[in-house]
Design a protein around this motif. Structure first.
Motif, PDB file in Angstrom:
ATOM      1  N   GLU A  99      61.907  -5.804  41.986  1.00 35.22           N
ATOM      2  CA  GLU A  99      60.504  -6.220  41.984  1.00 35.22           C
ATOM      3  C   GLU A  99      59.756  -5.614  40.794  1.00 35.22           C
ATOM      4  OE1 GLU A  99      59.222  -8.642  43.783  1.00 35.22           O
ATOM      5  OE2 GLU A  99      61.190  -8.864  44.696  1.00 35.22           O
ATOM      6  N   GLY A 100      60.080  -4.377  40.446  1.00 30.96           N
ATOM      7  CA  GLY A 100      59.473  -3.758  39.263  1.00 30.96           C
ATOM      8  C   GLY A 100      59.836  -4.509  37.991  1.00 30.96           C
ATOM      9  N   LEU A 101      61.110  -4.893  37.876  1.00 38.24           N
ATOM     10  CA  LEU A 101      61.541  -5.674  36.713  1.00 38.24           C
ATOM     11  C   LEU A 101      60.831  -7.026  36.672  1.00 38.24           C
ATOM     12  CD1 LEU A 101      65.414  -5.158  36.508  1.00 38.24           C
ATOM     13  CD2 LEU A 101      63.679  -4.277  34.953  1.00 38.24           C
ATOM     14  N   LYS A 102      60.738  -7.681  37.820  1.00 38.19           N
ATOM     15  CA  LYS A 102      60.085  -8.988  37.874  1.00 38.19           C
ATOM     16  C   LYS A 102      58.619  -8.891  37.454  1.00 38.19           C
ATOM     17  CE  LYS A 102      62.823 -11.343  41.409  1.00 38.19           C
ATOM     18  NZ  LYS A 102      62.755 -11.946  42.748  1.00 38.19           N
ATOM     19  N   ASP A 103      57.936  -7.850  37.896  1.00 38.54           N
ATOM     20  CA  ASP A 103      56.541  -7.658  37.487  1.00 38.54           C
ATOM     21  C   ASP A 103      56.441  -7.506  35.975  1.00 38.54           C
ATOM     22  OD1 ASP A 103      55.673  -7.801  40.109  1.00 38.54           O
ATOM     23  OD2 ASP A 103      55.472  -5.620  40.347  1.00 38.54           O
ATOM     24  N   ASP A 104      57.321  -6.686  35.406  1.00 43.13           N
ATOM     25  CA  ASP A 104      57.326  -6.466  33.957  1.00 43.13           C
ATOM     26  C   ASP A 104      57.624  -7.762  33.202  1.00 43.13           C
ATOM     27  OD1 ASP A 104      57.392  -5.021  31.445  1.00 43.13           O
ATOM     28  OD2 ASP A 104      59.582  -5.088  31.595  1.00 43.13           O
ATOM     29  N   PHE A 105      58.661  -8.475  33.617  1.00 45.34           N
ATOM     30  CA  PHE A 105      59.057  -9.707  32.932  1.00 45.34           C
ATOM     31  C   PHE A 105      57.986 -10.790  33.078  1.00 45.34           C
ATOM     32  CE2 PHE A 105      62.705  -7.438  32.283  1.00 45.34           C
ATOM     33  CZ  PHE A 105      63.810  -8.150  31.855  1.00 45.34           C
ATOM     34  N   SER A 106      57.322 -10.830  34.231  1.00 46.56           N
ATOM     35  CA  SER A 106      56.265 -11.825  34.434  1.00 46.56           C
ATOM     36  C   SER A 106      55.104 -11.610  33.464  1.00 46.56           C
ATOM     37  CB  SER A 106      55.747 -11.767  35.870  1.00 46.56           C
ATOM     38  OG  SER A 106      56.724 -12.213  36.763  1.00 46.56           O
ATOM     39  N   ARG A 107      54.843 -10.370  33.122  1.00 46.23           N
ATOM     40  CA  ARG A 107      53.789 -10.077  32.138  1.00 46.23           C
ATOM     41  C   ARG A 107      54.235 -10.421  30.718  1.00 46.23           C
ATOM     42  NH1 ARG A 107      53.102  -5.726  35.667  1.00 46.23           N
ATOM     43  NH2 ARG A 107      54.425  -4.352  34.444  1.00 46.23           N
ATOM     44  N   ARG A 108      55.510 -10.293  30.434  1.00 46.52           N
ATOM     45  CA  ARG A 108      56.023 -10.483  29.066  1.00 46.52           C
ATOM     46  C   ARG A 108      56.392 -11.919  28.734  1.00 46.52           C
ATOM     47  NH1 ARG A 108      60.729  -6.423  29.252  1.00 46.52           N
ATOM     48  NH2 ARG A 108      61.402  -7.681  27.522  1.00 46.52           N
ATOM     49  N   PHE A 109      56.740 -12.722  29.741  1.00 48.33           N
ATOM     50  CA  PHE A 109      57.216 -14.081  29.486  1.00 48.33           C
ATOM     51  C   PHE A 109      56.395 -15.088  30.287  1.00 48.33           C
ATOM     52  CE2 PHE A 109      60.843 -11.195  29.031  1.00 48.33           C
ATOM     53  CZ  PHE A 109      61.188 -11.459  27.714  1.00 48.33           C
ATOM     54  N   PRO A 110      55.921 -16.157  29.637  1.00 48.20           N
ATOM     55  CA  PRO A 110      55.068 -17.130  30.320  1.00 48.20           C
ATOM     56  C   PRO A 110      55.815 -18.067  31.271  1.00 48.20           C
ATOM     57  CG  PRO A 110      55.402 -17.794  28.043  1.00 48.20           C
ATOM     58  CD  PRO A 110      56.042 -16.448  28.203  1.00 48.20           C
ATOM     59  N   ASN A 111      57.115 -18.209  31.118  1.00 46.74           N
ATOM     60  CA  ASN A 111      57.886 -19.152  31.939  1.00 46.74           C
ATOM     61  C   ASN A 111      58.853 -18.400  32.844  1.00 46.74           C
ATOM     62  OD1 ASN A 111      56.906 -21.625  30.557  1.00 46.74           O
ATOM     63  ND2 ASN A 111      57.911 -20.657  28.822  1.00 46.74           N
ATOM     64  N   CYS A 128      65.033 -16.172  36.118  1.00 47.05           N
ATOM     65  CA  CYS A 128      65.078 -16.146  34.654  1.00 47.05           C
ATOM     66  C   CYS A 128      63.676 -16.313  34.096  1.00 47.05           C
ATOM     67  CB  CYS A 128      66.048 -17.170  34.081  1.00 47.05           C
ATOM     68  SG  CYS A 128      65.550 -18.877  34.212  1.00 47.05           S
ATOM     69  N   TYR A 129      63.490 -15.753  32.928  1.00 40.79           N
ATOM     70  CA  TYR A 129      62.221 -15.752  32.218  1.00 40.79           C
ATOM     71  C   TYR A 129      62.489 -16.183  30.793  1.00 40.79           C
ATOM     72  CZ  TYR A 129      60.887 -12.815  36.150  1.00 40.79           C
ATOM     73  OH  TYR A 129      60.656 -12.341  37.409  1.00 40.79           O
ATOM     74  N   TRP A 130      61.511 -16.842  30.194  1.00 42.66           N
ATOM     75  CA  TRP A 130      61.670 -17.230  28.800  1.00 42.66           C
ATOM     76  C   TRP A 130      60.328 -17.510  28.152  1.00 42.66           C
ATOM     77  CZ3 TRP A 130      62.426 -20.403  32.886  1.00 42.66           C
ATOM     78  CH2 TRP A 130      61.847 -21.654  32.863  1.00 42.66           C
ATOM     79  N   ASN A 131      60.374 -17.468  26.848  1.00 44.22           N
ATOM     80  CA  ASN A 131      59.256 -17.805  25.983  1.00 44.22           C
ATOM     81  C   ASN A 131      59.789 -18.911  25.083  1.00 44.22           C
ATOM     82  OD1 ASN A 131      57.520 -17.958  23.798  1.00 44.22           O
ATOM     83  ND2 ASN A 131      57.143 -15.754  23.751  1.00 44.22           N
ATOM     84  N   GLU A 132      59.164 -20.055  25.060  1.00 43.71           N
ATOM     85  CA  GLU A 132      59.697 -21.213  24.337  1.00 43.71           C
ATOM     86  C   GLU A 132      59.919 -20.963  22.851  1.00 43.71           C
ATOM     87  OE1 GLU A 132      57.567 -24.783  25.330  1.00 43.71           O
ATOM     88  OE2 GLU A 132      57.860 -24.441  27.467  1.00 43.71           O
ATOM     89  N   GLU A 133      59.240 -19.976  22.293  1.00 41.91           N
ATOM     90  CA  GLU A 133      59.416 -19.679  20.865  1.00 41.91           C
ATOM     91  C   GLU A 133      60.654 -18.824  20.590  1.00 41.91           C
ATOM     92  OE1 GLU A 133      56.252 -19.085  22.402  1.00 41.91           O
ATOM     93  OE2 GLU A 133      55.740 -21.125  21.820  1.00 41.91           O
TER      94      GLU A 133
END
Length: 98
Positions: free
Chosen positions: A41-53, A63-68
């Motif tokens: 959950e800590g990782l998910k919170d961090d990744f949610s702030r860093r990646f819009p998708n 999974c998380y990503w940034n289209e650029e």
């Protein structure tokens, strides 16, 4: 044993294609599901702030990503999307339920 894995690759983590373990950036082991869940959950919170998708499949894969963020594939001769994947394994298998 519970493992939380972070991998960076050009496909979503649930595919677990041949050689997927070579894409692992970090791997943490836990003796209890509560500790694994808290860390995840800590990782998910961090990744949610860093990646819009974001996309989740079962409880085991997110999974998380940034289209650029892409990387050129010489074999494909094209840019491929980069995904930051989180996987929760229990005894080496994806944790698909709580």
């Amino acid at each position: 044993m519970h493992e939380i894995i972070y991998m960076r690759t050009d496909y979503e983590p649930w595919w677990m294609l041949d050689g997927w373990e070579e894409k692992i950036m970090t791997r943490h082991e836990f003796s209890s599901p509560e500790k694994a869940r808290s860390y995840l959950e800590g990782l998910k919170d961090d990744f949610s702030r860093r990646f819009p998708n974001q996309k989740q499949k079962n409880h085991a894969f997110t999974c998380y990503w940034n289209e650029e963020e892409t990387e050129y594939c010489e074999d494909c001769e094209e840019d491929l999307q980069i995904f930051h994947g989180l996987i929760w394994l229990v005894n080496g298998k994806p944790n698909i339920s709580f």
